[in-house]
Scaffold this motif. Structure first.
Motif, mmCIF file in Angstrom:
data_model
loop_
_atom_site.group_PDB
_atom_site.id
_atom_site.type_symbol
_atom_site.label_atom_id
_atom_site.label_comp_id
_atom_site.label_asym_id
_atom_site.label_seq_id
_atom_site.Cartn_x
_atom_site.Cartn_y
_atom_site.Cartn_z
ATOM 1 N N SER A 89 7.622 -13.039 -14.244
ATOM 2 C CA SER A 89 8.872 -12.468 -13.752
ATOM 3 C C SER A 89 9.758 -13.551 -13.138
ATOM 4 O O SER A 89 10.968 -13.578 -13.357
ATOM 5 C CB SER A 89 8.545 -11.384 -12.718
ATOM 6 N N VAL B 251 -0.001 -11.679 -0.365
ATOM 7 C CA VAL B 251 0.809 -10.772 0.446
ATOM 8 C C VAL B 251 -0.141 -9.691 0.956
ATOM 9 O O VAL B 251 -0.970 -9.170 0.192
ATOM 10 C CB VAL B 251 1.945 -10.154 -0.403
ATOM 11 N N VAL C 125 -0.988 -17.793 -3.530
ATOM 12 C CA VAL C 125 0.030 -16.802 -3.159
ATOM 13 C C VAL C 125 -0.706 -15.561 -2.688
ATOM 14 O O VAL C 125 -1.617 -15.093 -3.379
ATOM 15 C CB VAL C 125 0.895 -16.362 -4.364
ATOM 16 N N ARG D 174 13.484 -14.539 -14.599
ATOM 17 C CA ARG D 174 14.706 -14.468 -13.778
ATOM 18 C C ARG D 174 15.398 -15.813 -13.653
ATOM 19 O O ARG D 174 16.606 -15.874 -13.424
ATOM 20 C CB ARG D 174 14.366 -13.925 -12.390
ATOM 21 N N GLY E 253 4.525 -4.844 -3.251
ATOM 22 C CA GLY E 253 5.453 -4.017 -4.019
ATOM 23 C C GLY E 253 6.875 -4.058 -3.495
ATOM 24 O O GLY E 253 7.745 -3.369 -4.013
ATOM 25 N N ARG F 297 -0.096 -0.459 -9.224
ATOM 26 C CA ARG F 297 0.996 -0.717 -8.312
ATOM 27 C C ARG F 297 1.732 0.583 -8.033
ATOM 28 O O ARG F 297 2.107 1.299 -8.938
ATOM 29 C CB ARG F 297 1.953 -1.700 -8.964
ATOM 30 N N GLY G 112 8.613 -6.912 -3.353
ATOM 31 C CA GLY G 112 9.266 -8.122 -3.870
ATOM 32 C C GLY G 112 9.043 -9.354 -3.013
ATOM 33 O O GLY G 112 9.723 -10.369 -3.175
ATOM 34 N N ALA H 82 6.357 -11.486 -2.722
ATOM 35 C CA ALA H 82 5.791 -12.647 -3.421
ATOM 36 C C ALA H 82 6.846 -13.298 -4.319
ATOM 37 O O ALA H 82 7.004 -14.531 -4.329
ATOM 38 C CB ALA H 82 4.569 -12.235 -4.245
ATOM 39 N N GLY H 83 7.577 -12.465 -5.057
ATOM 40 C CA GLY H 83 8.618 -13.015 -5.934
ATOM 41 C C GLY H 83 9.671 -13.758 -5.128
ATOM 42 O O GLY H 83 10.071 -14.869 -5.484
HETATM 43 C C1 COA Z 1 -0.129 -10.767 -6.537
HETATM 44 C C2 COA Z 1 0.581 -10.512 -5.202
HETATM 45 C C3 COA Z 1 0.839 -11.842 -4.496
HETATM 46 C C4 COA Z 1 1.929 -9.790 -5.494
HETATM 47 O O1 COA Z 1 2.633 -9.623 -4.268
HETATM 48 P P1 COA Z 1 3.875 -8.595 -4.163
HETATM 49 O O2 COA Z 1 4.695 -9.000 -2.976
HETATM 50 O O3 COA Z 1 3.394 -7.199 -4.197
HETATM 51 O O4 COA Z 1 4.666 -8.911 -5.541
HETATM 52 P P2 COA Z 1 6.196 -8.585 -5.845
HETATM 53 O O5 COA Z 1 6.527 -7.237 -5.269
HETATM 54 O O6 COA Z 1 7.050 -9.724 -5.409
HETATM 55 O O7 COA Z 1 6.196 -8.491 -7.440
HETATM 56 C C5 COA Z 1 6.707 -9.550 -8.234
HETATM 57 C C6 COA Z 1 6.495 -9.200 -9.719
HETATM 58 O O8 COA Z 1 5.088 -9.168 -10.020
HETATM 59 C C7 COA Z 1 4.726 -7.925 -10.579
HETATM 60 N N1 COA Z 1 3.450 -7.496 -9.994
HETATM 61 C C8 COA Z 1 3.009 -7.740 -8.732
HETATM 62 N N2 COA Z 1 1.815 -7.151 -8.544
HETATM 63 C C9 COA Z 1 1.513 -6.509 -9.703
HETATM 64 C C10 COA Z 1 0.418 -5.724 -10.130
HETATM 65 N N3 COA Z 1 -0.621 -5.447 -9.305
HETATM 66 N N4 COA Z 1 0.424 -5.247 -11.392
HETATM 67 C C11 COA Z 1 1.445 -5.518 -12.233
HETATM 68 N N5 COA Z 1 2.528 -6.264 -11.897
HETATM 69 C C12 COA Z 1 2.554 -6.744 -10.634
HETATM 70 C C13 COA Z 1 5.813 -6.964 -10.150
HETATM 71 O O9 COA Z 1 5.976 -5.895 -11.066
HETATM 72 C C14 COA Z 1 7.043 -7.830 -10.074
HETATM 73 O O10 COA Z 1 7.617 -7.929 -11.362
HETATM 74 P P3 COA Z 1 9.205 -7.666 -11.554
HETATM 75 O O11 COA Z 1 9.892 -8.769 -10.762
HETATM 76 O O12 COA Z 1 9.395 -7.797 -13.025
HETATM 77 O O13 COA Z 1 9.477 -6.309 -11.005
HETATM 78 C C15 COA Z 1 -0.268 -9.583 -4.266
HETATM 79 O O14 COA Z 1 -0.649 -8.434 -4.995
HETATM 80 C C16 COA Z 1 -1.519 -10.257 -3.722
HETATM 81 O O15 COA Z 1 -1.492 -10.877 -2.651
HETATM 82 N N6 COA Z 1 -2.651 -10.142 -4.458
HETATM 83 C C17 COA Z 1 -3.907 -10.760 -4.022
HETATM 84 C C18 COA Z 1 -3.881 -12.274 -4.121
HETATM 85 C C19 COA Z 1 -3.489 -12.767 -5.525
HETATM 86 O O16 COA Z 1 -3.956 -12.277 -6.539
HETATM 87 N N7 COA Z 1 -2.605 -13.797 -5.523
HETATM 88 C C20 COA Z 1 -2.066 -14.362 -6.766
HETATM 89 C C21 COA Z 1 -2.799 -15.501 -7.272
HETATM 90 S S1 COA Z 1 -3.010 -16.835 -6.121
#
Ligand code: COA
Length: 177
Positions: A138, A92, A90, A142, A98, A9, A100, A102-103
């Motif tokens: 996370s 993005v 889920v 929260r 990165g 990340r 926020g 998804a969160g």
């Molecule tokens: C997983 C995914 C949805 C995260 O989306 P994002 O918008 O970048 O996530 P956020 O920025 O909201 O991060 C939320 C939390 O997850 C953690 N996180 C997200 N991606 C991460 C990664 N690659 N490695 C470690 N932590 C991660 C963040 O550190 C954050 O934690 P914090 O609130 O303690 O800071 C995105 O990477 C994605 O679409 N991946 C491919 C599909 C997938 O795997 N979906 C999930 C299962 S269905």
């Protein structure tokens, strides 16, 4: 639900304006595209995403940048326990990860459904999807919710080479299993 995403990340350098809303049928095609582009999610039929937007809009959410969906969460309330919001997928878009998004989608979805009786969020995650595990952990932290993993579907329950899907539970401590 997933195979393994990138576990790395990079912190974003610029802020972006994101709008969040319920999906409509017109979003279905884009949701399918986001899932497909992720290269990580199981890509279901385009029909399933259009149908999902039609039938489950209140338990789903879309994130939009400049009027274009860049992320989504699909979910449903479990028939045998409507106080549980089950998150199905889920995703993005890679170029806005990165920030926020998804969160925020998960928190907003939880908030919206709490108003009509949801107390717990469940999802399934494959064992190697650390990003997804951290995302949900996370959200649980929260919101002050217990975060627990349980076995659910083993690889033997799938007809193809699908990985196991573990159940992840986010719920108040007072709820008995
Ligand atoms: C997983 C995914 C949805 C995260 O989306 P994002 O918008 O970048 O996530 P956020 O920025 O909201 O991060 C939320 C939390 O997850 C953690 N996180 C997200 N991606 C991460 C990664 N690659 N490695 C470690 N932590 C991660 C963040 O550190 C954050 O934690 P914090 O609130 O303690 O800071 C995105 O990477 C994605 O679409 N991946 C491919 C599909 C997938 O795997 N979906 C999930 C299962 S269905």
């Amino acid at each position: 639900m997933v195979m393994s995403p990138s576990q790395t990340r990079t912190a974003p350098t610029t802020a972006i304006a994101v709008d969040y809303r319920q999906p409509t049928v017109e979003d279905g095609a884009r949701l399918w595209e986001i899932a497909s582009d992720s290269k990580v999610l199981d890509v279901n039929s385009s029909y399933s995403y259009v149908l999902w937007c039609h039938d489950f809009p209140t338990t789903s959410i879309v994130a939009e940048v400049d009027g274009r969906p860049v992320g989504f969460v699909t979910g449903y309330r479990r028939q045998t326990d409507p106080s549980t919001l089950m998150v199905w997928q889920v995703a993005v878009d890679d170029d806005v990860r990165g920030h926020g998004i998804a969160g925020t989608m998960l928190h907003r979805l939880f908030d919206r459904n709490q108003r009509s009786g949801v107390v717990a969020m469940h999802t399934t995650i494959s064992p190697d999807n650390v990003a997804s595990q951290r995302l949900f952990e996370s959200v649980a932290q929260r919101r002050g919710l217990r975060f627990e993993r349980r076995d659910l579907f083993g690889a033997g329950q799938f007809p193809d080479s699908h990985e196991p899907e573990d159940l992840y539970i986010l719920e108040p401590d007072l709820i008995e299993p």
